[in-house]
Scaffold this active site. Structure first.
Site, short mmCIF file in Angstrom:
data_model
loop_
_atom_site.label_atom_id
_atom_site.label_comp_id
_atom_site.label_asym_id
_atom_site.label_seq_id
_atom_site.Cartn_x
_atom_site.Cartn_y
_atom_site.Cartn_z
N CYS A 50 -5.69 -34.73 -48.72
CA CYS A 50 -6.90 -36.24 -48.80
C CYS A 50 -7.36 -35.83 -49.84
O CYS A 50 -8.49 -36.74 -50.06
CB CYS A 50 -7.10 -36.93 -47.59
SG CYS A 50 -7.96 -35.20 -46.38
N HIS A 99 -8.34 -18.77 -57.14
CA HIS A 99 -8.76 -20.34 -56.92
C HIS A 99 -7.95 -20.38 -55.08
O HIS A 99 -8.58 -21.34 -53.97
CB HIS A 99 -8.03 -21.14 -57.95
CG HIS A 99 -8.52 -22.87 -57.02
ND1 HIS A 99 -10.12 -23.37 -57.24
CD2 HIS A 99 -7.74 -23.29 -56.19
CE1 HIS A 99 -9.18 -24.73 -56.96
NE2 HIS A 99 -8.29 -25.09 -56.69
#
Lengths: 457, 275
Positions: A50, A99
């Site tokens: 989300c 990352h």
């Protein structure tokens, strides 16, 4: 081969854009197939939660890889490229590894230290793996990332301490009672926030829920949701004697619970502590109640203070997590470097030269009376044999490096020439890899299923 | 043998000291590896400590019951009780307070060292006195554990009342479990203390000691018994708050410290062999 990441997250894109860019689990197979059908992308993983959509890709050419992913995103979601690019971040090479490790350790999450992301990344990798979109590089990268996630959670306190009001209330209640098993919760007022807090308390073991509300029907309605009991508002303090935790959230403009009332309640409790959570504004519970022995009152500001302090601690732990991530990035890069052609060719040549020298020395001990010229001839002869023997493999290795799965050939060469043997078996080798791959994949798939927690994201 | 005992004693003290530092690091950083090493150091120290006591007893043809050796025995009992507590409640945080207490007892014992052989009182040469001392040493260890838990209770309660989510608040165990540990430790120690005192009284009557009760050590022991007796009575009858009983436990522990160190420096009274 080059690592490439194209994505957007809560930090770069509003919800309107994020919801357009989702990849539901049911459609990931199709998306992965479309993404890898272009020759520019050798391996791919789509992470869709989300709060973020990220596409990790492995490509022979970084620029082509980015281009392929961008085209895929615009085509797949039917978006305008210029609109989309504004929200995207593009990361290449070593930064992709860093990352991913930060994402999986929840350092890049909206709430630092949240636990769901590790399960979500595992799920994304599983989809890619099952659809044949991952290879040796991504299998290694993602599996290592799961280890990083676990290391960060076990070696730092990043996931400890509540960072929401309702969890903070639960955490505080546990600091008083240790376990909430068998505890009785009394809810005053049938507000949403008190319902949520009670829900967390019940999830943590509280068994009995009493609800008091000025409108008795609403009390009954809320009590039914917890299989609890509605009580008459007038009998509030009488029933408070049975309670361990009180949650108050009424719309009253004056204090509902006063010091004298609680003092009376405490007389009948024989030293049993009482924990009161006041989440109403204006407050329901007189702060003076906190002065009573064995009574602890926390209002919404106190709970916020706890949450803020916990967030600060998570930030401190995040610094320790960054150090772990740097270690792990370095380890991944070492592994990646070992698969590069130039160091492999150099290692093969060095090994061959060492063998040549040793054998030459041994032979010369047996051959006495050779002239300088003879020695030079023998030396040149052995050099020529070694060079000719290695010329073919070297040329083929260099050519293979240009291919999408060239690192497999490099790894096979390292295995055949035994280049990693002196390093304690760090490089597992293609043969062993092939034998162990399936077993590891089955194990990892099971482990991923155990820890995934999507919470609908 | 005596030299080996001294070497083992200092090894134990150094290891306890190391464990103290590691427990402090563990408390501040909450890294489990520190607590593992701290427990390891404490365990190694305990083995050296046990060996030291054993070798000293062999070298001196029996365990001396003077003030110095009683503190060493108390430190040994405290560490032993700590291991039992850690095994039962699984809270390593108690080591942060109990192991330093053990280390302190070891160091303080060296200030009570007497030169030359201690005169052995004929009163001591009886099995009842051996049990009397052992009971009181273990009871004192239990009282110290109870007091340390009570101190933790007061600190944690203060944090909760002040609504501060400090490091102390996060590291200390929940109130209910601290209170339970304190109560149980004192509840186990108290009967041992009572039995120890009873044996001492029986021995005093047996040897026809007049005015034995007027000795400052005996009076202080009676006071300790009274304080911890009151603690248990108030706690189990639920007539006092947990905060009050925690304070009472600290008073009791203070009296134990006074009895163990200060009273033994007073060379007067019936209980002179404890000096």
């Amino acid at each position: 081969m080059h690592l490439v990441l194209v994505g957007l997250s809560h930090k770069t894109a509003p919800i309107e854009m994020r919801e357009k860019m989702t990849f539901p689990a049911a459609r990931q197979a199709e998306a992965l197939s479309q993404l890898t059908s272009d020759g520019a992308v050798a391996e791919a993983v789509i992470l869709s939660t989300c709060n973020r959509t990220e596409i990790y890709a492995l490509s022979a050419d970084a620029e082509r890889g980015v281009e392929a992913v961008l085209s895929f995103l615009t085509d797949y979601h039917d978006l305008d490229r210029h609109d989309l690019v504004r929200y995207l971040y593009i990361v290449k090479g070593e930064a992709v590894v860093r990352h991913l490790f930060r994402v999986v350790s929840s350092l890049d999450s909206m709430v630092i230290g949240e636990a769901q992301i590790l399960g979500q990344v595992k799920e994304a990798y599983e989809h890619a793996f099952e659809n044949g979109a991952t290879g040796r590089a991504f299998n290694r990268l993602f599996r290592q990332s799961f280890e990083v996630g676990k290391r960060v959670r076990t070696e730092t306190a990043i996931g400890e301490n509540a960072v929401s009001i309702s969890y903070a209330a639960v955490e505080l209640a546990k600091k008083v009672f240790d376990s909430l098993a068998g505890r009785t919760v009394l809810i005053i007022g049938a507000g949403k926030m008190s319902e949520l807090t009670a829900k967390h308390l019940v999830c943590n073991g509280a068994v009995d829920v009493l609800v008091a509300n000025r409108t008795y029907e609403r009390a009954v309605e809320l009590a039914q949701r917890f299989s609890g009991r509605a009580i008459e508002y007038g009998a509030l303090f009488e029933r408070m004697r049975d309670a361990d935790i009180v949650i108050s959230s009424t719309a009253a403009q004056e204090y509902v619970v006063r010091k004298a009332d609680v003092a009376e309640v405490m007389r009948g409790r024989r030293g049993r502590p009482l924990f009161l959570i006041d989440i109403a504004v204006p407050r329901d519970i007189d702060p003076a109640v906190n002065e009573l022995s064995d009574v602890y009152v926390y209002d919404i500001d106190d709970l916020n203070g706890v949450v803020e302090s916990n967030l600060e601690e998570r930030m401190r732990e995040a610094e320790r997590a960054e150090a772990i991530i740097e270690d792990e990035v370095a380890e991944f890069l070492r592994w990646q470097e070992s698969l590069e052609v130039v160091p492999t060719v150099a290692a093969i040549r060095a090994k061959a030269e060492a063998i040549r020298q040793a054998e030459l020395e041994r032979a010369l001990k047996r051959l006495s009376g050779l002239s300088e010229r003879d020695l030079a001839t023998i030396d040149a002869l052995t050099c020529a044999i070694v060079n000719k023997m290695l010329h073919g493999p070297t040329a083929r290795l260099k050519a293979a490096a240009e291919e999408a799965d060239g690192y497999l050939v490099v790894e096979a060469a390292r295995e055949l020439y035994g280049l990693d043997e002196t390093e304690g078996g760090r490089g597992s080798g293609l043969l062993r890899t092939l034998l162990n791959r399936r077993a590891r994949e089955i194990h990892d798939t099971h482990a991923a299923k155990e820890t995934g927690d999507g919470l609908g994201c | 043998m005596a030299t080996a005992a001294v070497i083992a004693f200092w090894f134990a003290t150094v290891l306890y000291g190391g464990a103290t530092v590691l427990y402090a690091y563990f408390f501040l950083s909450k890294r489990p590896s520190y607590s593992w090493y701290a427990t390891f150091f404490t365990g190694a120290g305990f083995l050296c400590h046990t060996a030291s006591i054993g070798m000293r007893s062999v070298a001196e043809d029996g365990t001396r019951l003077d003030g110095q050796n009683q503190l060493i025995l108390l430190a040994w009992a405290l560490v032993l009780v700590y291991f039992v507590v850690e095994h039962l409640v699984k809270f390593k945080v108690y080591g942060v307070l109990l192991v330093p207490a053990g280390t302190l007892l070891m160091v303080v014992s060296q200030f009570l060292a007497r030169k030359g052989a201690a005169p052995v009182s004929p009163l001591v040469e009886n099995w009842k006195i051996g049990i009397h001392v052992a009971m009181i040493v273990f009871a004192n260890a239990g009282f110290i554990v109870g007091a340390v838990a009570s101190l933790a209770y007061l600190l944690q309660e203060r944090q909760l009342k002040r609504k501060k989510a400090s490091v102390l608040f996060k590291r200390l165990p929940p109130l209910a479990s601290i209170d339970l540990l304190a109560r149980r430790a004192i509840a186990f120690a108290f009967p041992a203390y009572t039995a120890g005192l009873m044996l001492g009284i029986v021995r005093a009557y047996e040897t026809d000691q007049r005015g034995w009760w007027a000795d400052p050590r005996v009076m202080l022991a009676g006071l300790v018994w009274g304080v911890f007796g009151a603690y248990l009575a108030l706690h189990y009858s639920e007539r006092a708050t947990a905060r009050t009983t925690a304070r009472l436990a600290l008073v009791g522990a203070l009296l134990v410290a006074v009895l163990a160190v200060v009273a033994r420096t007073v060379p007067a009274g019936f209980h002179v062999f404890g000096v």
